[in-house]
Every structure is written in C-alpha cells, then in structure tokens.
Design an enzyme around this catalytic site. Structure first.
Site, PDB file in Angstrom:
ATOM      1  N   CYS A  61      -2.986   8.439   3.686  1.00  0.00           N
ATOM      2  CA  CYS A  61      -2.700   7.974   2.328  1.00  0.00           C
ATOM      3  C   CYS A  61      -3.888   8.179   1.419  1.00  0.00           C
ATOM      4  O   CYS A  61      -3.745   8.254   0.202  1.00  0.00           O
ATOM      5  CB  CYS A  61      -2.330   6.507   2.379  1.00  0.00           C
ATOM      6  SG  CYS A  61      -3.559   5.540   3.268  1.00  0.00           S
ATOM      7  N   GLU A 100       0.887  -1.157   0.000  1.00  0.00           N
ATOM      8  CA  GLU A 100       0.000   0.000   0.000  1.00  0.00           C
ATOM      9  C   GLU A 100       0.922   1.202   0.000  1.00  0.00           C
ATOM     10  O   GLU A 100       1.618   1.455   0.993  1.00  0.00           O
ATOM     11  CB  GLU A 100      -0.846   0.025   1.283  1.00  0.00           C
ATOM     12  CG  GLU A 100      -1.714  -1.197   1.479  1.00  0.00           C
ATOM     13  CD  GLU A 100      -2.791  -1.297   0.443  1.00  0.00           C
ATOM     14  OE1 GLU A 100      -3.381  -0.266   0.109  1.00  0.00           O
ATOM     15  OE2 GLU A 100      -3.018  -2.408  -0.060  1.00  0.00           O
TER      16      GLU A 100
HETATM   17  P1  NAP Z   1       8.444   4.922   4.302  1.00  0.00           P
HETATM   18  O1  NAP Z   1       9.563   5.832   4.532  1.00  0.00           O
HETATM   19  O2  NAP Z   1       8.381   4.197   3.018  1.00  0.00           O
HETATM   20  O3  NAP Z   1       8.479   3.890   5.519  1.00  0.00           O
HETATM   21  C1  NAP Z   1       7.478   2.925   5.685  1.00  0.00           C
HETATM   22  C2  NAP Z   1       8.005   1.784   6.510  1.00  0.00           C
HETATM   23  O4  NAP Z   1       9.029   1.107   5.778  1.00  0.00           O
HETATM   24  C3  NAP Z   1       8.652   2.211   7.821  1.00  0.00           C
HETATM   25  O5  NAP Z   1       8.346   1.259   8.806  1.00  0.00           O
HETATM   26  C4  NAP Z   1      10.122   2.167   7.483  1.00  0.00           C
HETATM   27  O6  NAP Z   1      10.943   2.004   8.609  1.00  0.00           O
HETATM   28  C5  NAP Z   1      10.170   0.952   6.616  1.00  0.00           C
HETATM   29  N1  NAP Z   1      11.336   0.833   5.771  1.00  0.00           N
HETATM   30  C6  NAP Z   1      12.040   1.815   5.163  1.00  0.00           C
HETATM   31  N2  NAP Z   1      13.041   1.268   4.442  1.00  0.00           N
HETATM   32  C7  NAP Z   1      12.956  -0.075   4.599  1.00  0.00           C
HETATM   33  C8  NAP Z   1      13.713  -1.179   4.123  1.00  0.00           C
HETATM   34  N3  NAP Z   1      14.748  -1.014   3.317  1.00  0.00           N
HETATM   35  N4  NAP Z   1      13.358  -2.430   4.510  1.00  0.00           N
HETATM   36  C9  NAP Z   1      12.291  -2.626   5.315  1.00  0.00           C
HETATM   37  N5  NAP Z   1      11.551  -1.605   5.804  1.00  0.00           N
HETATM   38  C10 NAP Z   1      11.866  -0.355   5.442  1.00  0.00           C
HETATM   39  O7  NAP Z   1       7.052   5.663   4.454  1.00  0.00           O
HETATM   40  P2  NAP Z   1       6.592   6.627   5.647  1.00  0.00           P
HETATM   41  O8  NAP Z   1       7.303   7.907   5.463  1.00  0.00           O
HETATM   42  O9  NAP Z   1       6.651   5.946   6.960  1.00  0.00           O
HETATM   43  O10 NAP Z   1       5.050   6.761   5.312  1.00  0.00           O
HETATM   44  C11 NAP Z   1       4.529   7.787   4.521  1.00  0.00           C
HETATM   45  C12 NAP Z   1       4.081   7.237   3.195  1.00  0.00           C
HETATM   46  O11 NAP Z   1       3.218   6.121   3.378  1.00  0.00           O
HETATM   47  C13 NAP Z   1       3.270   8.237   2.408  1.00  0.00           C
HETATM   48  O12 NAP Z   1       3.792   8.315   1.115  1.00  0.00           O
HETATM   49  C14 NAP Z   1       1.874   7.661   2.381  1.00  0.00           C
HETATM   50  O13 NAP Z   1       1.143   7.977   1.234  1.00  0.00           O
HETATM   51  C15 NAP Z   1       2.092   6.212   2.530  1.00  0.00           C
HETATM   52  N6  NAP Z   1       0.958   5.564   3.177  1.00  0.00           N
HETATM   53  C16 NAP Z   1       0.203   4.686   2.469  1.00  0.00           C
HETATM   54  C17 NAP Z   1      -0.872   4.064   3.068  1.00  0.00           C
HETATM   55  C18 NAP Z   1      -1.702   3.086   2.327  1.00  0.00           C
HETATM   56  O14 NAP Z   1      -2.499   2.394   2.954  1.00  0.00           O
HETATM   57  N7  NAP Z   1      -1.587   2.983   1.035  1.00  0.00           N
HETATM   58  C19 NAP Z   1      -1.171   4.318   4.402  1.00  0.00           C
HETATM   59  C20 NAP Z   1      -0.382   5.206   5.091  1.00  0.00           C
HETATM   60  C21 NAP Z   1       0.678   5.817   4.465  1.00  0.00           C
HETATM   61  P3  NAP Z   1      11.629   3.267   9.340  1.00  0.00           P
HETATM   62  O15 NAP Z   1      10.537   4.161   9.766  1.00  0.00           O
HETATM   63  O16 NAP Z   1      12.339   2.626  10.462  1.00  0.00           O
HETATM   64  O17 NAP Z   1      12.514   3.883   8.298  1.00  0.00           O
END
Ligand code: NAP
Length: 509
Positions: free
Chosen positions: A288, A249
């Site tokens: 999101c 997602e």
């Molecule tokens: P993110 O930076 O992609 O991080 C998401 C998760 O992935 C975090 O737990 C992060 O851990 C982890 N992560 C990062 N790099 C990784 C890797 N190499 N291996 C495994 N895990 C890894 O996103 P965010 O900034 O937290 O969230 C914001 C984004 O999420 C927005 O773009 C939003 O649109 C999207 N979102 C989508 C939905 C949906 O249902 N479609 C819902 C909510 C949010 P760390 O935090 O420890 O880096």
C-alpha cells in the site's frame, strides 16, 4: 472461534499457490454463527484480558514474539506459496513479529503496571484545590474486529493485534481470502503456544457475511484494503448507526520527489533510483505504501528513466523460492488481470519506458500458471493527465512524472487525494523544508532522504510501529500504529471529576 477450531460452510473456494496454481487450501464461503463468535470474544476473552495489567499483557506479547520467531522456517516456507520471495517475507513475517516485539517493549517501558491509563495531568477546576478533572483511558468492553488485505497476511494481523491486546481488547481477525492460509498457520502457532488467554484471539477464515451485523459501540472495526470496501464498511448501517469506532487504511498513490537541487551523479540521484527500484520490486509492488508516482525535475527525466530501466532489466522475475529471484508472482491470476487493466488505463496517457504488461521472462517457473508480471515503468509528460493521480495499479508499476518547480510538484502531489507515504530526496534543507511544509497535510508519513541519513533509513515503504501509519482522504483517513496512540485508539477516554487525591489514586487501578 468460540474457543475451538470450527468448520465453515457453503461452497469451498480453492486458494491457489501464486507460482504453480496448485491448491494450497480450501476456504469456506460462510463461517460459524458470527454473533456467537463475537459474543465469545467479548464475554470470555475480554474479561480475561482486562484482568491483566498493561505490564502483564506486554510480557505475553514479548513471549509471543519469541515463540513466533522460533517458527520462522515454517512460516517462510508457506509464505513462498503466496508468491513472496525471502525479501518479501522479511517485510510481512519478520516485520510482523518485529512489530509485536516493539509493542511488547513499549508496553513494558511506557505503560503502568495497572489497568487504567491516566491521560495527562489533572486540570484544576476549583479555586480551593479540592476539585479537579482527569481524563482516563479504560478498556472497552467489546471486541476488536480486524479486516485485513491479502498482501500482508501476517504483518496485517499482528500490527492490529498487538495494540488491541495491550489495550485489553480481544481480537477477531478476518484475513483476506487469497492468502488466509498463511494467517491461519500463524494463528495455529499462537494457539499452540498457549500464551494467550482463551477468547483473546479469534480467526474468521470465510466470507465476511454477518460479521459486522452485531457490532456495538463497545467494539472497534479496523480495516485495511481498497477504498471501495472502506467506503462500504464506513457506511454500513450498523457501523454508522451505532457509532462503532472505525479505522480505515485504504489504497494510496504515494509519491517520491527528487529535489530540484540534485544532479545526475549526486549520491541523492542514486538513492532515488535505488529506492524506486526497491519499491517497485519488493512484494512485486503489492504494498500500500509503494511509490506509484515518481516526480523528477524535467531536466533529469531522461537520465532517471534510463537508470531505473537499466536496473529493472537486470531484475530476475520468477520462482519466489529461489534466492536470486527479486520479483515473485502477484498473489493470484485475478490480481494480475486487475493490475494489467490498471496499467492499461495508465498507458492511455503515459508511454511505457520499461516492461511489457503481456510478456515477461520468468526464471524457474511457468509463466502461464504463475501470476507473473514484468515490472512496468511508465512516463507521463502530460501534466494535465488525471490517470497517474487516480489509478492504483497494485503491482510492480510506477509512473514517472517530470515537474518544473517546487510549487508545481507540491500541487501535483496533492492530486493523489491523500497518501500514506511520500519521499523527498534532496541534499538542500531549504528544498526539503518547503516540500515537507507543502506535502505534510496530504500525507501520513514523509521520508526526507539524503546522503547523510541513507545508511540508517528504514526506507520509503516500511511502516514503522513507532510512527503513524495511515493517510488522509483516499488513503482512508485513518491512523494505525504510531506507538501507544494505537493502544489508546482501542480504549475509551472518560473525563472524571472529583478530589485531586482521589483522581491521582486512579493511577493504581
Ligand atoms: P479489498 O478487496 O478491499 O479486501 C480487503 C478485505 O476486506 C478482505 O479481507 C476482504 O475479504 C474484506 N471485505 C471485502 N468486502 C467486505 C465486506 N463487504 N464486509 C467486510 N469485509 C469485506 O482489498 P484487497 O484487494 O484485499 O487489498 C488490496 C488493497 O488494499 C489495495 O488497494 C491496497 O492499496 C490496500 N492496502 C492498504 C494498506 C494500508 O495499510 N493502507 C495495506 C495493504 C493494502 P475477502 O478477501 O474475503 O473478499
């Protein structure tokens, strides 16, 4: 992890209160041995869950929802530190507990008191009636690894945990760093409840290092977060190489379309403006599903801009703990910097109709220490501009885009490259049908809103457990929730061939 609380290692990262900047918790950079943690979930949690029937698992979820509902005051207080107002917390915490309860109800009513799920009817394969085929779902033998985004530290965990639990899979939850302390508090309450079998839930509060390296084809990996991380996980050599079942997602440039039939003064005009303001302000736009692109008939562009701007001008930005605050801070100062940068990219092709990215009046809090940002409404009259369809400003930011006809707005909406949720606000069923047909293949969910369904509408931005949550393309290409569909996602489907009497008897397994 491994049946007890463990310390992580490496340099600890302070996690600040979004309003005051005070440190709420310290997050270790590395976790304990990830291979051992996953093995414990698979070897201890998995067998314990698979020994329970769907009905028994559903009963545990029901009790768990009740237990967490009794901890609401504690969770609300801590949620405030993430920047959430009480209205925001209702989406994350109350919404997460509600999702558990919906899955408990569906599990009790719609799944058998058994461990095997028959999929449809047996298919006759011989003329004599002694040979047939039946698809069956059984529990996978691995762990459901769940990597979550910072904006829903509670709902994000519970909406993934509930279907995996019903499917008989132990969950290994990795919350996003920024708000991991709230997820941790919920897990403490779950552990204290004593309701879950040992190993059914593990929590990984640390950097993700090593967590994916020992995944197998029996595990599942569910991700919520940015498109860039989704891509990194999808193409991870272990995930791709071992065909680990993966669901993503990701981010999404959701749209809301005001129908060409609507006139200023119609109930639909007000519904559209109300919904836009709600989507911009709930969780300070860190959803999101929030509306990023507001398509309006060109003739109404001025009046919609004025109406939304007037509503935003009356919006209180400030201390999320105060009842009159509508917009709390973003989750962190770093997040605010990112949103400002994204808004700056939008402002190159659009003009600001409301708000100033660098200035905001803050009520009851310090505008320098807290991650506050004014709601920003932009208006882009350049139909060829790419940025509104490409740049996600993950905050209280929306771009208003005038359109001239239905075909034009369908084509413009598709430039988002795949979205989670879209709204169509019209009182003309023909317009609604044309727009649904034109938009559906690019969306996970569509809301058709008018004066007749508004009173009961669950709203543009709320993912309902009964319905699909996900979207094609940019939105990650995945599907979550959708009732029992998410349970089946965590199970394995096998075609079993044999005598029809035997195949029928599988239902009692
Ligand atoms: P993110 O930076 O992609 O991080 C998401 C998760 O992935 C975090 O737990 C992060 O851990 C982890 N992560 C990062 N790099 C990784 C890797 N190499 N291996 C495994 N895990 C890894 O996103 P965010 O900034 O937290 O969230 C914001 C984004 O999420 C927005 O773009 C939003 O649109 C999207 N979102 C989508 C939905 C949906 O249902 N479609 C819902 C909510 C949010 P760390 O935090 O420890 O880096």
């Amino acid at each position: 992890m491994g049946g007890r609380w463990r310390d992580g290692g490496g340099p600890a990262r302070p996690l600040p209160d979004a309003t005051t900047g005070e440190t709420v918790a310290l997050l270790p950079s590395t976790g304990p041995d990830p291979a051992a943690a996953l093995a414990y979930a698979r070897d201890v949690g998995g067998p314990a869950l698979r020994a329970l029937t769907f009905t028994q698992r559903a009963a545990i979820l029901k009790a768990l929802a009740r237990h967490l509902a009794a901890q609401l005051d504690d969770l609300v207080a801590l949620s405030t530190r993430t920047g959430a107002t009480r209205r925001d917390t209702a989406v994350d915490v109350d919404g997460g507990i509600g999702t558990l309860a919906v899955y408990a109800g569906k599990g009790a009513r719609e799944l058998p008191d058994a461990t095997v799920l028959l999929d449809g009817d047996a298919e006759p394969l011989g003329k004599g009636g002694t040979f047939a085929g039946q698809h069956v779902y059984t529990s996978r033998l691995g762990a459901a690894v769940q990597v979550n985004a910072f904006n829903f530290p509670v709902w994000g965990m519970l909406e993934k945990l509930a279907p995996a639990f019903l499917a008989g899979m132990p969950s290994v939850v990795k919350p996003a760093s920024q708000t991991a302390y709230l997820t941790e508090r919920v897990v403490r309450h779950i552990v204290e409840s004593g309701l879950l079998p040992d190993g059914a839930l593990s929590l990984w509060c640390a950097g993700p290092g090593g967590l994916l390296d020992t995944l197998t084809a029996q595990d599942t990996l569910s991700f919520t977060g940015s498109a860039a991380t989704a891509f990194a996980l999808r193409t991870h050599p272990v995930v791709a190489g071992r065909s680990v079942r993966f669901n993503a997602e990701a981010d999404s440039l959701n749209c809301a379309i005001l129908g060409p039939d609507v006139r200023a003064g119609d109930p639909e005009f007000t519904l559209y403006v109300d919904q836009l303001v709600t989507e911009m302000t709930v969780k300070a736009g860190q959803k999101c599903t929030a509306i990023r692109r507001a398509f309006v008939p060109a003739a109404l562009a001025e009046s919609v801009t004025d109406a939304v701007a007037a509503r935003l001008a009356a919006t209180v930005v400030g201390d999320p703990g105060r009842p009159d605050t509508l917009v709390g801070p973003l989750a962190s100062l770093a997040q605010r910097d990112e949103v400002r940068a994204a808004a700056g990219r939008l402002a190159r092709v659009a003009k600001l109709a409301f708000g100033d990215p660098d200035r905001v009046d803050v009520s009851g809090a310090d505008a320098v220490r807290g991650a506050f940002l004014s709601p920003l409404l932009l208006r882009c009259d350049d139909a060829d501009a790419a940025a509104p369809h490409e740049v996600e400003a993950f905050g209280p930011v929306c771009t208003l885009l005038p359109y001239s006809d239905v075909d034009g707005v369908v084509a413009a909406a598709a430039r988002g490259g795949g979205s989670l949720a879209g709204s169509i606000v019209t009182h003309d069923p023909d317009v609604a049908r044309r727009l649904v047909a034109g938009l559906a293949s690019g969306h996970g969910r569509l809301l058709v809103l008018d004066r007749d369904d508004a009173a009961e509408s669950t709203g543009h931005g709320i993912a309902m457990p009964q319905l699909l949550h996900g979207g094609p393309g940019r939105a990650g290409g995945g599907e979550e929730l959708g009732g029992l569909r998410a349970v089946r996602h965590h199970m394995h489907r096998t075609a079993v061939q044999g005598h029809p009497d035997f195949l029928r008897s599988l239902a009692a397994t």
